[in-house]
Design a protein around this motif. Sequence first.
Motif, PDB file in Angstrom:
ATOM      1  N   GLY A  18       0.785  -1.223   0.000  1.00  0.00           N
ATOM      2  CA  GLY A  18       0.000   0.000   0.000  1.00  0.00           C
ATOM      3  C   GLY A  18       0.820   1.277   0.000  1.00  0.00           C
ATOM      4  N   SER A  19       2.132   1.173  -0.025  1.00  0.00           N
ATOM      5  CA  SER A  19       2.982   2.355  -0.020  1.00  0.00           C
ATOM      6  C   SER A  19       2.965   3.019  -1.389  1.00  0.00           C
ATOM      7  CB  SER A  19       4.418   1.966   0.333  1.00  0.00           C
ATOM      8  OG  SER A  19       5.264   3.078   0.208  1.00  0.00           O
ATOM      9  N   THR A  20       3.155   4.324  -1.383  1.00  0.00           N
ATOM     10  CA  THR A  20       3.188   5.061  -2.646  1.00  0.00           C
ATOM     11  C   THR A  20       4.598   5.157  -3.212  1.00  0.00           C
ATOM     12  OG1 THR A  20       3.447   7.159  -1.486  1.00  0.00           O
ATOM     13  CG2 THR A  20       1.193   6.472  -2.047  1.00  0.00           C
ATOM     14  N   GLY A  21       5.583   4.700  -2.449  1.00  0.00           N
ATOM     15  CA  GLY A  21       6.952   4.751  -2.941  1.00  0.00           C
ATOM     16  C   GLY A  21       7.558   6.131  -2.865  1.00  0.00           C
ATOM     17  N   ASP A  22       7.057   6.964  -1.942  1.00  0.00           N
ATOM     18  CA  ASP A  22       7.626   8.305  -1.802  1.00  0.00           C
ATOM     19  C   ASP A  22       9.060   8.205  -1.279  1.00  0.00           C
ATOM     20  OD1 ASP A  22       7.375   9.055   1.405  1.00  0.00           O
ATOM     21  OD2 ASP A  22       5.868   7.628   0.681  1.00  0.00           O
ATOM     22  N   GLU A  23       9.797   9.272  -1.424  1.00  0.00           N
ATOM     23  CA  GLU A  23      11.228   9.259  -1.097  1.00  0.00           C
ATOM     24  C   GLU A  23      11.487   8.946   0.375  1.00  0.00           C
ATOM     25  OE1 GLU A  23      14.896   8.834  -2.212  1.00  0.00           O
ATOM     26  OE2 GLU A  23      13.295   9.292  -3.605  1.00  0.00           O
ATOM     27  N   ASP A  24      10.625   9.417   1.279  1.00  0.00           N
ATOM     28  CA  ASP A  24      10.802   9.119   2.704  1.00  0.00           C
ATOM     29  C   ASP A  24      10.674   7.624   2.972  1.00  0.00           C
ATOM     30  OD1 ASP A  24      11.241  11.768   3.370  1.00  0.00           O
ATOM     31  OD2 ASP A  24       9.133  12.146   3.827  1.00  0.00           O
ATOM     32  N   THR A  25       9.702   6.973   2.348  1.00  0.00           N
ATOM     33  CA  THR A  25       9.513   5.529   2.519  1.00  0.00           C
ATOM     34  C   THR A  25      10.718   4.775   1.978  1.00  0.00           C
ATOM     35  OG1 THR A  25       7.114   5.750   2.341  1.00  0.00           O
ATOM     36  CG2 THR A  25       8.041   3.563   1.942  1.00  0.00           C
ATOM     37  N   VAL A  26      11.173   5.153   0.789  1.00  0.00           N
ATOM     38  CA  VAL A  26      12.331   4.488   0.180  1.00  0.00           C
ATOM     39  C   VAL A  26      13.556   4.645   1.068  1.00  0.00           C
ATOM     40  CG1 VAL A  26      13.935   4.556  -1.775  1.00  0.00           C
ATOM     41  CG2 VAL A  26      11.473   4.648  -2.171  1.00  0.00           C
ATOM     42  N   ARG A  27      13.793   5.839   1.578  1.00  0.00           N
ATOM     43  CA  ARG A  27      14.963   6.096   2.431  1.00  0.00           C
ATOM     44  C   ARG A  27      14.877   5.272   3.722  1.00  0.00           C
ATOM     45  NH1 ARG A  27      18.651   9.702   1.762  1.00  0.00           N
ATOM     46  NH2 ARG A  27      17.396  10.891   0.326  1.00  0.00           N
ATOM     47  N   GLU A  28      13.701   5.215   4.322  1.00  0.00           N
ATOM     48  CA  GLU A  28      13.523   4.453   5.565  1.00  0.00           C
ATOM     49  C   GLU A  28      13.737   2.957   5.335  1.00  0.00           C
ATOM     50  OE1 GLU A  28       9.925   3.352   8.639  1.00  0.00           O
ATOM     51  OE2 GLU A  28       9.852   5.267   7.585  1.00  0.00           O
ATOM     52  N   LEU A  29      13.183   2.427   4.270  1.00  0.00           N
ATOM     53  CA  LEU A  29      13.317   0.998   3.995  1.00  0.00           C
ATOM     54  C   LEU A  29      14.732   0.623   3.560  1.00  0.00           C
ATOM     55  CD1 LEU A  29       9.975   0.380   2.116  1.00  0.00           C
ATOM     56  CD2 LEU A  29      10.572  -0.360   4.420  1.00  0.00           C
ATOM     57  N   ALA A  30      15.464   1.560   2.985  1.00  0.00           N
ATOM     58  CA  ALA A  30      16.815   1.265   2.512  1.00  0.00           C
ATOM     59  C   ALA A  30      17.853   1.305   3.628  1.00  0.00           C
ATOM     60  CB  ALA A  30      17.207   2.254   1.419  1.00  0.00           C
ATOM     61  N   SER A  31      17.472   1.770   4.797  1.00  0.00           N
ATOM     62  CA  SER A  31      18.408   1.900   5.914  1.00  0.00           C
ATOM     63  C   SER A  31      17.953   1.048   7.092  1.00  0.00           C
ATOM     64  CB  SER A  31      18.504   3.359   6.352  1.00  0.00           C
ATOM     65  OG  SER A  31      18.956   4.147   5.293  1.00  0.00           O
ATOM     66  N   PRO A  32      18.206  -0.257   7.038  1.00  0.00           N
ATOM     67  CA  PRO A  32      17.728  -1.128   8.121  1.00  0.00           C
ATOM     68  C   PRO A  32      18.484  -0.884   9.417  1.00  0.00           C
ATOM     69  CG  PRO A  32      19.184  -2.347   6.698  1.00  0.00           C
ATOM     70  CD  PRO A  32      18.994  -0.973   6.068  1.00  0.00           C
ATOM     71  N   PRO A  33      17.814  -1.035  10.554  1.00  0.00           N
ATOM     72  CA  PRO A  33      18.492  -0.910  11.841  1.00  0.00           C
ATOM     73  C   PRO A  33      19.232  -2.201  12.181  1.00  0.00           C
ATOM     74  CG  PRO A  33      16.194  -1.413  12.175  1.00  0.00           C
ATOM     75  CD  PRO A  33      16.392  -1.258  10.685  1.00  0.00           C
ATOM     76  N   GLY A  34      20.042  -2.148  13.211  1.00  0.00           N
ATOM     77  CA  GLY A  34      20.669  -3.361  13.721  1.00  0.00           C
ATOM     78  C   GLY A  34      21.993  -3.703  13.074  1.00  0.00           C
ATOM     79  N   PRO A  35      22.364  -4.983  13.168  1.00  0.00           N
ATOM     80  CA  PRO A  35      23.676  -5.424  12.693  1.00  0.00           C
ATOM     81  C   PRO A  35      23.913  -5.193  11.203  1.00  0.00           C
ATOM     82  CG  PRO A  35      22.577  -7.171  13.909  1.00  0.00           C
ATOM     83  CD  PRO A  35      21.612  -6.039  13.759  1.00  0.00           C
ATOM     84  N   ALA A  36      22.851  -5.126  10.426  1.00  0.00           N
ATOM     85  CA  ALA A  36      23.015  -4.886   8.987  1.00  0.00           C
ATOM     86  C   ALA A  36      23.625  -3.510   8.742  1.00  0.00           C
ATOM     87  CB  ALA A  36      21.680  -5.003   8.276  1.00  0.00           C
TER      88      ALA A  36
END
Length: 82
Positions: A18-36
């Motif tokens: 359901g995401s629109t693929g806006d830049e904020d969503t892309v940036r958030e999903l591209a930067s995973p938290p944790g050991p990665a």
Amino acid sequence: VPARALPAEPAAVAPLAGSTGDEDTVRELASPPGPARAPPSDVHASSGYRQRVSDVLARRALRAAFDRAVADGSQAPPQEEP
């Protein structure tokens, strides 16, 4: 060697629905938290460089995926902000 985080994939895919693929969503999903977020350093590249490169590549891949979804008609196009 590329590695898949199979246990994390369902949680990673959920925000895409359901995401629109806006830049904020892309940036958030591209930067995973944790050991990665802490790749190792070695003689070829520093940890910080590898982290930045992985973020850029992940954003490009997500943007391409959203663009394909829009082109296929399976996703609404991103909304423009005024």
